[in-house]
Scaffold this active site. Sequence first.
Site, PDB file in Angstrom:
ATOM      1  N   ASP A 117      -7.657  -4.282   0.279  1.00 17.80           N
ATOM      2  CA  ASP A 117      -8.359  -4.607  -0.900  1.00 17.80           C
ATOM      3  C   ASP A 117      -8.437  -5.885  -1.388  1.00 17.80           C
ATOM      4  O   ASP A 117      -9.376  -6.307  -2.137  1.00 17.80           O
ATOM      5  CB  ASP A 117      -7.824  -3.580  -2.225  1.00 17.80           C
ATOM      6  CG  ASP A 117      -7.870  -2.154  -1.869  1.00 17.80           C
ATOM      7  OD1 ASP A 117      -8.962  -1.844  -1.559  1.00 17.80           O
ATOM      8  OD2 ASP A 117      -6.748  -1.619  -1.887  1.00 17.80           O
ATOM      9  N   HIS A 165       0.972  -1.274   0.084  1.00 15.63           N
ATOM     10  CA  HIS A 165      -0.046   0.002  -0.057  1.00 15.63           C
ATOM     11  C   HIS A 165       1.024   1.237   0.072  1.00 15.63           C
ATOM     12  O   HIS A 165       1.980   1.589   0.808  1.00 15.63           O
ATOM     13  CB  HIS A 165      -0.905   0.166   1.233  1.00 15.63           C
ATOM     14  CG  HIS A 165      -2.013   0.999   1.116  1.00 15.63           C
ATOM     15  ND1 HIS A 165      -2.095   2.234   1.315  1.00 15.63           N
ATOM     16  CD2 HIS A 165      -3.295   0.689   0.881  1.00 15.63           C
ATOM     17  CE1 HIS A 165      -3.253   2.813   1.116  1.00 15.63           C
ATOM     18  NE2 HIS A 165      -4.182   1.876   0.761  1.00 15.63           N
TER      19      HIS A 165
END
Length: 377
Positions: free
Chosen positions: A287, A229
């Site tokens: 995600d 991320h």
Amino acid sequence: YQRRVHGETAYLLLHGELPNEQQYSSFVKQVKGHVMVQDRIRHFIEGFRPDAHPMAVMVGVVGALSSFYHDSLDVHDPGHRLLASIRLIAKMPTIAAWAYKYTIGHPFIYPRRELGFAENLLYMMFATPCDDYKVNPVVARALDKILILHADHEQNMSTCTVRIAGSSHSNPFACIASGIAALWGPDHGGANEAALKMLITIGHKDRIPEFLAKAKDKKDPFRLMGFGHRVYKNFDPRALIIKQACHEVLSELGLKEQPIFALALELEKIALEDQYFIERSLYPNVDFYSGILLHAMGIPVNMFTVVFAIARVVGWVAQWKEMIESPNWRLSRPRQVYMGEPKRPYVPIAQRAHLKENNAAYPPSPLLSQAKPPSLW
């Protein structure tokens, strides 16, 4: 996050403090009081093509709410601001579920005030007039966690879009519609969809080593989606919570042995043990797990970003409200640095024959070159 429910998180973002029992009860009552939408919105949704993407419906309908609710458009009135914020939070699940129902040709299902926020979304998406649909509490709790964990996330692209639109004192419904449009972009709101599509591309857990090798090869275009991320340089803390919810739902629904979920769990296991990914802090992020989780719930891929928008609307209205109420408010007008041609004289059109070669870089649209143009209807 483990102990909160969506209503508490929404209250916290809007007011800056967690509510006491009386405040929470009053807030939830207000939200539930606005879950219905003006009935003409049904006809507005039916004006879209049946194959319209649900996000297209969301952008149009949320923006159009300003034509239905004139009593909450004055951004200088604190009461109007709060009422508009509550309306947006309350009505987003209803609009989203109706957008989904319209695309599959099912009748619209109205919300039920005795259900919680996540329960209502699941009910409106999956209930039909023919059956007595019961919301699975494990699935509802997992969806509630998704909504909480995506409620706000610093100055991301769609939040900035809402603030920029709101800086002109545009009405709140138009501002949130601009945020939905920004979130629709695959490079922003499509990360969990990309992670699921990656799993589909891999196809079977026996092919994981092949694709991990491709991911490690800098010359190979394949990328491992849902890992690492840009904000969290180590482990995404949200992933710990959503991972647990993911495993709970897969166990509850008996899906762990189905190929795509077995593949996801095996990829997670191998990546967490692989030194290449450990050294680079490429851990599964929120995600990765939310894509698997939404798919397990039966939510189609084209609704993933819609669910993201339902979650993020709480953060959007809180950020919009904070900006409007700030004594340091300023109209957002980023500075532009001109990088184009220097000053040039005007050349009459008859003398611009030398520009023909440059125009070759812009071929005519294939639609314009067709003998019979496509129908606009």
